[in-house]
Design a protein around this motif. Structure first.
Motif, mmCIF file in Angstrom:
data_model
loop_
_atom_site.group_PDB
_atom_site.id
_atom_site.type_symbol
_atom_site.label_atom_id
_atom_site.label_comp_id
_atom_site.label_asym_id
_atom_site.label_seq_id
_atom_site.Cartn_x
_atom_site.Cartn_y
_atom_site.Cartn_z
ATOM 1 N N VAL A 163 0.814 -1.208 0.000
ATOM 2 C CA VAL A 163 0.000 0.000 0.000
ATOM 3 C C VAL A 163 0.849 1.260 0.000
ATOM 4 O O VAL A 163 0.339 2.351 -0.241
ATOM 5 C CB VAL A 163 -0.962 0.013 1.198
ATOM 6 C CG1 VAL A 163 -1.950 -1.132 1.087
ATOM 7 C CG2 VAL A 163 -0.196 -0.078 2.521
ATOM 8 N N SER A 164 2.121 1.122 0.306
ATOM 9 C CA SER A 164 3.071 2.229 0.220
ATOM 10 C C SER A 164 4.440 1.612 -0.008
ATOM 11 O O SER A 164 4.616 0.401 0.161
ATOM 12 C CB SER A 164 3.057 3.074 1.502
ATOM 13 O OG SER A 164 3.646 2.359 2.576
ATOM 14 N N PRO A 165 5.417 2.410 -0.419
ATOM 15 C CA PRO A 165 6.740 1.820 -0.669
ATOM 16 C C PRO A 165 7.324 1.102 0.538
ATOM 17 O O PRO A 165 8.158 0.207 0.376
ATOM 18 C CB PRO A 165 7.591 3.039 -1.054
ATOM 19 C CG PRO A 165 6.616 4.028 -1.598
ATOM 20 C CD PRO A 165 5.364 3.829 -0.801
ATOM 21 N N ARG A 166 6.908 1.454 1.740
ATOM 22 C CA ARG A 166 7.487 0.872 2.939
ATOM 23 C C ARG A 166 6.556 -0.083 3.669
ATOM 24 O O ARG A 166 6.971 -0.720 4.641
ATOM 25 C CB ARG A 166 7.902 1.983 3.916
ATOM 26 C CG ARG A 166 9.021 2.879 3.407
ATOM 27 C CD ARG A 166 9.295 4.004 4.382
ATOM 28 N NE ARG A 166 10.342 4.878 3.903
ATOM 29 C CZ ARG A 166 11.624 4.740 4.189
ATOM 30 N NH1 ARG A 166 12.025 3.743 4.940
ATOM 31 N NH2 ARG A 166 12.514 5.588 3.706
ATOM 32 N N ARG A 167 5.297 -0.191 3.257
ATOM 33 C CA ARG A 167 4.357 -0.970 4.047
ATOM 34 C C ARG A 167 3.500 -1.878 3.191
ATOM 35 O O ARG A 167 3.119 -1.540 2.073
ATOM 36 C CB ARG A 167 3.445 -0.048 4.861
ATOM 37 C CG ARG A 167 4.089 0.451 6.145
ATOM 38 C CD ARG A 167 3.032 0.803 7.164
ATOM 39 N NE ARG A 167 3.691 1.197 8.398
ATOM 40 C CZ ARG A 167 3.512 2.359 9.008
ATOM 41 N NH1 ARG A 167 2.689 3.229 8.487
ATOM 42 N NH2 ARG A 167 4.138 2.632 10.126
ATOM 43 N N MET A 168 3.185 -3.032 3.779
ATOM 44 C CA MET A 168 2.194 -3.925 3.212
ATOM 45 C C MET A 168 0.850 -3.621 3.852
ATOM 46 O O MET A 168 0.769 -3.013 4.928
ATOM 47 C CB MET A 168 2.576 -5.387 3.464
ATOM 48 C CG MET A 168 3.889 -5.802 2.850
ATOM 49 S SD MET A 168 3.850 -5.702 1.034
ATOM 50 C CE MET A 168 2.718 -7.034 0.665
ATOM 51 N N GLY A 169 -0.200 -4.031 3.198
ATOM 52 C CA GLY A 169 -1.530 -3.771 3.713
ATOM 53 C C GLY A 169 -2.503 -4.862 3.346
ATOM 54 O O GLY A 169 -2.278 -5.660 2.431
ATOM 55 N N ILE A 170 -3.601 -4.926 4.084
ATOM 56 C CA ILE A 170 -4.700 -5.849 3.804
ATOM 57 C C ILE A 170 -5.812 -5.034 3.153
ATOM 58 O O ILE A 170 -6.333 -4.090 3.757
ATOM 59 C CB ILE A 170 -5.194 -6.514 5.095
ATOM 60 C CG1 ILE A 170 -4.058 -7.329 5.733
ATOM 61 C CG2 ILE A 170 -6.390 -7.405 4.816
ATOM 62 C CD1 ILE A 170 -4.393 -7.841 7.117
ATOM 63 N N ILE A 171 -6.155 -5.378 1.931
ATOM 64 C CA ILE A 171 -7.181 -4.661 1.171
ATOM 65 C C ILE A 171 -8.472 -5.471 1.224
ATOM 66 O O ILE A 171 -8.504 -6.630 0.814
ATOM 67 C CB ILE A 171 -6.743 -4.438 -0.290
ATOM 68 C CG1 ILE A 171 -5.340 -3.847 -0.350
ATOM 69 C CG2 ILE A 171 -7.747 -3.544 -1.001
ATOM 70 C CD1 ILE A 171 -5.199 -2.513 0.319
ATOM 71 N N VAL A 172 -9.528 -4.861 1.730
ATOM 72 C CA VAL A 172 -10.840 -5.512 1.813
ATOM 73 C C VAL A 172 -11.716 -4.943 0.703
ATOM 74 O O VAL A 172 -11.984 -3.746 0.664
ATOM 75 C CB VAL A 172 -11.493 -5.267 3.184
ATOM 76 C CG1 VAL A 172 -12.825 -5.990 3.269
ATOM 77 C CG2 VAL A 172 -10.566 -5.721 4.307
ATOM 78 N N THR A 173 -12.136 -5.801 -0.217
ATOM 79 C CA THR A 173 -12.940 -5.362 -1.359
ATOM 80 C C THR A 173 -14.398 -5.806 -1.258
ATOM 81 O O THR A 173 -15.251 -5.260 -1.949
ATOM 82 C CB THR A 173 -12.347 -5.894 -2.667
ATOM 83 O OG1 THR A 173 -12.241 -7.323 -2.585
ATOM 84 C CG2 THR A 173 -10.961 -5.312 -2.899
#
Length: 827
Positions: free
Chosen positions: A258-268
């Protein structure tokens, strides 16, 4: 009027009846329960509608608020329903109307709403602000009301009439589901896919004795309007077999950067009737209660253009998969849905199985189609009877006119027409009621054509009424048409299990395991999840690996840039890429300028482990300066490792691991010089280095790095300095480095490539462990000739312009030096 006397009062008191409180309460409660069950809370199994929903659709059909008309105020519809049919509160009527128009609440909306109809987290605007009209499926629900397809009953005051049930061409009970709480019972039926339900109805039409397992081949499970995933199908089968069952529905998620430095959980997609604000509230509560750890931020980026998008940022060092399992346990990202299929059948509440719900709807459609056919048959027969009378009259039109003109009144004319032409009273009245000009318009040919068409229609309708197979076939065709017109693909995914049995066992925090930090020629940076040997070494799945460093996932490393700066970075902030059997893929990596504060024109050229026990860094500049820097770890995030002169920049930076290695320069005028690294005395950070290679006027260094003369190869690509960088393919040559004798530091070296006519520079060059790999600007590989060239020979043509080179040891060169780099500097 006389005033009541005392005796009158006494007599009145004598007529007071004592009633047992228990009996009175039981009687009143039963009447109340009966009213709630039959008049408010439970849907009819035939049309799947509660009384208020049925009255709304009927009133809108009577008002002509159809899809081809404009929207009207919801308050107008609510008032019509409340005043004529539903003597209850306007709030309940409006809520029912709104729900039928919410695409996230019902699978097939029956109301076309205009304005703020609410959301999963908020209610709708007031009815005076919103507008509505019937949606196309609602027309299919009410179609046939004027064809005597259903019974009507008086309204609450007996002044109006309303349908007992709608004709319902759509299996609404299953498609849109139902919820309701009565007295002592409740209903909760999940929405389903229209196409799947129609397919099951077709099978039931053909084989009334079909088993449940065969029906479930066509209806494998519910299909919620909000999508999601159903986890475990045992509860679904129980619900279909008994009318009651429970299963889990889970949000649709994916893990991405979700950003160059972070992973994220995307809920669709969220579970049915769960809104993003509720999820955010539960996440915040879980964090406050220490039930959730590792969440950096939660953002709701849902909009009309992109739909549902809930972003849960994961802190560095946290395993996103393990965090997602925590979220499933603590929040409504995983929810339980309990089916309780209670509906009214012949006026009685019953718990229905899947097959029974289909059978009730099918019996209703057969009855509706049969009654419609009888109604149309009667109309067609009546019309044919009139047409035949007209044909008779037209044949002797003059006599007909004469009889009418000479008759004293209509009764005498009727009797004379009936006697003269053998007409019935209905036919005679029809002729008398017609205007003379209309009678003369008819021609015998037109009337006989209409009579033929009516006869065919009557034969068709009688065939439907008399032949059960024809009736069933017609019902099936109409269902197929409904599915084609309103059917949509399945949205909910069905999973027999969670699909990730090992995820729950994964540790929440990323372990501090050894890994590789990789830098590619296109500027992508990533880390692997293992320290396994790099297959292909210098090659990635889409370009080349120009530098690598072996550290741990929680460790720090250094990035050396062409401006002589060293940036201290953490490996955990880098995205993880797979280490496949063929080559590491940096497609999921981050661009260097997104990760680190690079200046315009600055780019990374090397990596270092920041290990205090290493032999330090070896640096080479474009103007031929060489420097060795002792390992030094400062408390700052960035510091200079060399003092550069104006116009100079670093060409190569390599961490020394072998004390016997040589340092090598290659210049644009095809001179190669290598000498022992031990001959360069280490300096402090402020030092500017010493002379490394003696350059001829106009020449610059094109490559610098560590080399092993016994095992490495030299790759040189020649071309013209007048060509636009990256456009000339040039001539490539690969030569064993053992062909090049060592020279003393600060000398001019030996010739590495012989220029042909039109060539005056090396476009790119590199020294590395065989095989050295090459890539074009697109990242596609470029084949190099075999390593048999003479040290002063010319090269061979290649297929594409080479912009990146890297050897087995990870050292590299790229075509940004010096051509494109000058353009970056200008920017």
């Amino acid at each position: 009027m006389a005033k009541p006397t005392v005796d009158d009062d006494v007599n009145d008191e004598e007529h007071i009846l004592d009633v047992d409180v228990t009996q009175e309460m039981e009687s009143s409660f039963l009447e109340y329960a009966y009213s709630v069950i039959y008049s408010r809370a439970l849907p009819d199994a035939r049309d799947g509608l509660k009384p208020v929903q049925r009255r709304i659709l009927f009133s809108m059909d009577e008002m002509g608020v159809r899809p081809d008309r404009g929207h009207v105020k919801c308050a107008r519809v609510v008032g019509q329903v409340m005043g004529l049919l539903h003597p209850h509160g306007d709030g309940a009527i409006y809520d029912a109307l709104v729900r039928m128009g919410q695409s996230w609440a019902v699978r097939l909306p029956l109301i076309d709403g205009h304005g703020n109809f609410g959301s999963l987290d908020a209610g709708p605007a007031a009815m005076r602000y919103t507008e509505c009209r019937m949606a196309s499926p609602a027309v299919a629900m009410t179609r046939g009301l004027d064809h005597d397809t259903v019974d009507f009953k008086p309204n609450y005051d007996g002044k109006e009439s309303e349908p007992v049930v709608l004709p319902a061409a759509i299996p609404n009970l299953l498609v849109n589901g139902a919820t309701g709480i009565a007295v002592g019972m409740a209903t909760n039926i999940a929405p389903h896919n229209l196409i799947e339900v129609v397919a099951a109805l077709h099978q039931l039409l053909k084989r009334p004795d079909i088993e449940l397992d065969e029906l479930m081949r066509h209806i494998p499970g519910p299909d919620f309007p909000t999508g999601g995933k159903i986890i475990g199908l045992d509860g679904v089968r129980d619900a279909y077999a008994t009318g009651r069952g429970t299963f889990k529905i889970r949000a649709t998620t994916r893990i991405e950067k979700v950003s160059p430095r972070r992973m994220g959980i995307i809920v669709t997609e969220l579970p049915y009737m769960i809104g993003p604000e509720k999820i955010i509230e539960q996440i915040k509560k879980g964090v406050d209660d220490k039930k959730l750890t590792g969440i950096a931020d939660v953002k709701d980026l849902t909009d009309l253009a992109n739909g549902m998008r809930l972003v849960i940022e994961v802190k560095n060092g946290i395993n996103p998969e393990a965090l997602l399992e925590q979220l499933f346990k603590v929040t409504k990202l995983e929810d339980t849905f309990a089916i309780n299929a209670v509906a009214l059948v012949e006026g009685q509440p019953r718990t229905l199985t899947l097959k029974e719900m289909l059978e009730v709807f099918l019996a209703h459609r057969l009855e509706v189609t049969l009654r419609r056919s009888r109604f149309l048959l009667a109309k067609a027969e009546d019309r044919l009877h009139l047409v035949r009378g007209l044909i008779t009259a037209i044949a002797d039109i003059d006599d007909v006119i004469a009889i009418i003109r000479t008759s004293d009144d209509a009764g005498q004319a009727r009797e004379r027409l009936m006697g003269a032409f053998d007409l019935t009273e209905v036919q005679a009245n029809y002729i008398l009621d017609m205007q003379l000009r209309r009678l003369t318009r008819y021609s015998t040919i037109e009337l006989e054509k209409e009579a033929g068409e009516l006869a065919d229609e009557i034969a068709r309708l009688r065939d439907i009424i008399d032949n059960d197979d024809v009736l069933r076939r017609l019902v099936g065709e109409e269902l197929t048409q409904v599915a084609k017109e309103f059917g949509t693909p399945r949205r909910t995914v069905l999973l027999a299990s969670s699909g990730a049995p090992t995820t729950a066992k994964a540790p929440l925090e990323v372990p501090d395991d050894p890994c590789w930090v990789l830098l590619s020629g296109s500027g992508l940076v990533a880390r692997t999840d293992t320290l396994a040997p790099l297959p292909g070494e210098g090659r990635s799945a889409h370009d080349v690996v120009i530098a690598k460093a072996s550290i741990t996932a929680q460790g720090e490393f250094g990035v050396v840039t062409n401006r002589g700066r060293l940036l201290r970075c953490r490996a955990i902030e880098l995205p993880t890429v797979p280490l496949t059997a063929s080559a590491p893929s940096l497609q999921g990596g981050s661009l260097a300028h997104e990760l680190w504060p690079l200046e315009p024109g600055e780019r990374p050229i090397g990596l270092t482990t920041l290990d205090p026990d290493s032999l330090g860094l070896a640096l080479g500049t474009q103007q031929g300066i060489v420097k060795r820097v002792n390992p030094e770890l400062l408390s700052k995030d960035t510091w200079d490792v060399i003092r550069l002169d104006d116009g100079d920049q670093l060409i190569g930076a390599v961490e020394l691991t072998d004390p016997e290695a040589d340092l090598a320069f290659i210049s644009t005028d095809a001179q190669l010089l290598h000498f022992p690294a031990s001959g360069v005395r280490p300096q402090g950070r402020a030092g500017g280095g010493i002379a490394g290679i003696k350059l001829s006027p106009g020449a610059k260094v094109v490559w610098f790095g560590a080399a092993h003369p016994d095992t490495d190869v030299v790759v040189t690509v020649s071309g013209s300095s007048d060509s636009l960088p990256g456009t000339e393919t040039g001539l490539a040559k690969v030569t064993p480095m053992s062909e090049y004798p060592a020279k003393g530091r600060a000398t001019g070296g030996v010739r590495a490539h012989r220029f042909l006519k039109g060539e005056d520079t090396l476009l790119i060059a590199a020294i590395g462990g065989a095989p050295v790999v090459a890539a074009a600007a697109s990242g596609s590989p470029v084949d190099l000739p075999s390593a048999h060239g003479r040290r002063d020979g010319s090269g061979s043509p290649v297929a594409q312009p080479i912009t990146m080179l890297a050897g087995r040891n990870g050292q590299s060169a790229d075509a940004l030096t010096p051509g494109v780099q000058s353009l970056l500097d200008e920017e």
